[in-house]
Design an enzyme around this catalytic site. Structure first.
Site, PDB file in Angstrom:
ATOM      1  N   LYS A 180       0.858  -1.190   0.000  1.00 50.65           N
ATOM      2  CA  LYS A 180       0.000   0.000   0.000  1.00 50.65           C
ATOM      3  C   LYS A 180       0.893   1.238   0.000  1.00 50.65           C
ATOM      4  CE  LYS A 180      -4.469   1.016   2.116  1.00 50.65           C
ATOM      5  NZ  LYS A 180      -5.310   0.836   3.329  1.00 50.65           N
TER       6      LYS A 180
HETATM    7  O1  G3P Z   1      -7.949   1.748   5.355  1.00 54.18           O
HETATM    8  C1  G3P Z   1      -8.272   2.723   4.410  1.00 54.18           C
HETATM    9  C2  G3P Z   1      -9.609   3.374   4.706  1.00 54.18           C
HETATM   10  O2  G3P Z   1     -10.609   2.389   4.615  1.00 54.18           O
HETATM   11  C3  G3P Z   1      -9.628   4.084   6.045  1.00 54.18           C
HETATM   12  O3  G3P Z   1     -10.931   4.477   6.331  1.00 54.18           O
HETATM   13  O4  G3P Z   1     -12.500   5.094   8.180  1.00 54.18           O
HETATM   14  O5  G3P Z   1     -10.037   5.669   8.392  1.00 54.18           O
HETATM   15  O6  G3P Z   1     -11.498   6.891   6.755  1.00 54.18           O
HETATM   16  P1  G3P Z   1     -11.248   5.580   7.472  1.00 54.18           P
END
Ligand code: G3P
Length: 218
Positions: free
Chosen positions: A83
């Site tokens: 990633k």
């Molecule tokens: O892991 C990537 C993404 O899904 C993170 O989401 O909830 O931290 O905005 P969030």
């Protein structure tokens, strides 16, 4: 649509894997911190529980260091997907890693132009963040629509849209309606996908009526 679990919680991942509901896992530095586990140790465990891609995010921001970290992470298991941040250095690393045959997931995408660059860099996946746009009163789902439109204009693009930062069941059904290739979802939200009050009520009625027949199947 592929469903990935967005977590580094090995217990939640194992439970979902047992149900046969997930095609992979995505992690990020915040999720690793939340797990309280050693990064490489928990990644090794996760890769042993799921066969699909497991996204492991680099912490470096310059090309040289990203490549060094990517080599360490890729060595953990064959299903590690590297990633990378959607920056010029991240995209340069994406191109190099993709050319080496390494799966890549370019993250923190907030515009169609950024997604186009991730595709140009040969990313396996690009992760547009829906919820974080909603958080600032922008339409996160519109971003997925935009990227779907752009990518569909160019059949040569093989990069898959991995809708991320999904917070609700509606987010999941909407990105599926749009045609996202994959979605990464917190485990609690994945479990909510199965719930509907009429299903619960209908099953209760069926079981009550079956009991009244006095019959048994076995
Ligand atoms: O892991 C990537 C993404 O899904 C993170 O989401 O909830 O931290 O905005 P969030």
């Amino acid at each position: 649509m592929k469903l990935f679990a967005d977590t580094a919680d090995i217990g939640a991942i194992s439970a979902l894997a047992d149900l046969g509901l997930i095609d992979g896992v995505t992690t990020n530095p915040s999720l690793v911190m939340k797990s309280g586990r050693g990064f490489k140790e928990v990644l090794k465990e996760i890769c042993g529980v799921v066969d699909g891609p497991v996204s492991a995010e680099v912490a470096a921001t310059d090309f040289e260091q990203i490549m060094k970290e990517a080599a360490v992470l890729a060595d953990i298991a064959p299903n590690i997907c590297i990633k990378l941040p959607l920056t010029l250095e991240g995209l340069k690393a994406c191109r190099a890693l993709s050319r080496e045959g390494c799966k890549t997931n370019v993250t923190l995408c907030f515009s169609a132009s950024q997604a186009l660059l991730a595709a140009k860099a040969g990313a396996t996946y690009v992760s547009p963040f829906v919820g974080r746009l909603d958080d600032i009163n922008q339409d996160g789902l519109e971003l997925i629509r935009d990227i779907r439109t752009v990518f569909d204009n160019y059949p040569a693009i093989e990069t898959e849209i991995l809708a991320a930062s999904l917070r609700t069941v509606n987010h999941v059904s909407e990105v599926a309606r749009i045609g996202s290739d994959a979605a990464t979802i917190p485990p609690d939200t994945i479990l909510k996908l199965v719930e509907h009050p009429l299903t619960k009520k209908g099953l209760e009625t069926f079981l009550d009526d079956w009991a009244k027949t006095g019959q048994k199947i076995i």
